[in-house]
Design a protein around this motif. Sequence first.
Motif, mmCIF file in Angstrom:
data_model
loop_
_atom_site.group_PDB
_atom_site.id
_atom_site.type_symbol
_atom_site.label_atom_id
_atom_site.label_comp_id
_atom_site.label_asym_id
_atom_site.label_seq_id
_atom_site.Cartn_x
_atom_site.Cartn_y
_atom_site.Cartn_z
ATOM 1 N N GLN A 1 0.638 -1.233 0.059
ATOM 2 C CA GLN A 1 0.092 -0.170 0.058
ATOM 3 C C GLN A 1 0.923 1.417 -0.093
ATOM 4 O OE1 GLN A 1 -4.255 0.319 2.130
ATOM 5 N NE2 GLN A 1 -2.734 0.863 3.592
ATOM 6 N N LYS B 1 -0.733 0.697 -13.965
ATOM 7 C CA LYS B 1 -1.498 -0.449 -13.563
ATOM 8 C C LYS B 1 -1.086 -1.650 -14.227
ATOM 9 C CE LYS B 1 -5.044 1.263 -10.882
ATOM 10 N NZ LYS B 1 -5.386 0.855 -9.638
ATOM 11 N N SER C 1 -5.773 -2.041 -5.161
ATOM 12 C CA SER C 1 -5.555 -1.173 -6.459
ATOM 13 C C SER C 1 -5.789 -1.991 -7.718
ATOM 14 C CB SER C 1 -4.018 -0.563 -6.364
ATOM 15 O OG SER C 1 -2.975 -1.596 -6.253
#
Length: 398
Positions: A213, A220, A278
């Motif tokens: 995190q 991505k 995410s």
Amino acid sequence: MGHIKLIKSSQDHEQALARVMTLMDFDPAPDSAESDELDLLAFLIEKYEEEAFPIDSPDPIEAIKFRMEQQGLIKKDLVPYFGSASKVTEVLNGTRSLSLNMIRKLSAGLGISADVLIKEPCAKSAISKEINWDAFPITEMRSRGYFEGFKGSINELKEYSIEKLNQFLTSVPNGFYLKPALLRTTAHLRSNDKEIDSYALWAWQVRVLQKAQLEQLPVKYVKGTVDANWMKKLAQLSWSDQGPKLAKEFLNRHGIHLVIEGHLPKTYLDGAVCICASGNPVVALTLRHDKLDNFWFSLMHELAHIALHLDGTETWYLDNLDAEGGDKVEQEADALAQASLIPSGYFNSLEMQDTSSVRKFASSLSISPCIVAGRVRHELNDHSKFGKAFRDKVSNHF
């Protein structure tokens, strides 16, 4: 006015209700003794019922959904309160906790009481009741820095252990939902016959997610990026003295976290892989066997899970690579990991009898000789082979 007393039992409650019904049948005039008696009984009944039959404030997620329905809102309308569309989905699904900033914005913007929003969600509350808080290895967790910002003694930590563990488990999305009882349905676990400390494993998983995190990746992850050719390119970085660091950079550039976190006692882990909140994959290695060849094989094994198996139906793949064989899934990951480092049918361990032959073969593949030596030792089941040569530690790189 009849004799009135405090209502302390269900019997008192029934008698008071009966008296109220009688008085109401008479329809007493305002300011009469009977009217005053009726008001007093109504007050005493209300107080008793508040204590005997408390009504819980609504679950925060249900309160948000109710307000959405009431005002005709859709998920997109909540983005200003949560920060992003993905966070809206995670909160409404119960996989992300509300932050203080979210609570403030929701309270001001949608008029939902902060007292309701601060309340623990029902699902989490139910899980919390089933937790054996004493089973967490808090002494070891404290020494590893799991309780960030805590400066007190171990005795002070024990005194506030539930509070601190709650903070730790909720520091990442899904932290509470990695509960050991759920492990078999949310993870693929490769282990031997040793009994695993499931609470230590839970703590380790949350710590890995904490570290991931904190990392900001440049891109991505694109599904399908990790395949056999990609893994072979990565393996060739092992030739460099800075191979492990280069591997981390390579993974990060393709949207994959690489977390190094030592295993906790009785977890017997070499590595794991999961998808974080995410959407990026997280590869975690423990360096339990602090050798370069173990690092590269463990890394390739977890990447093989990404290439072959990680499709969202299971949250984690957790691997003790000392456990021989394994099921079909583990055999597939082993095979792809080995082929990525040394092509199948291209290797004969019996030909690698000295350091010179190891170096020559490694050079032909542009990989570290430690990988070749490790493969020879494994296939010959002779871990003394080559003496002290090719035993480089990997922890120095991190």
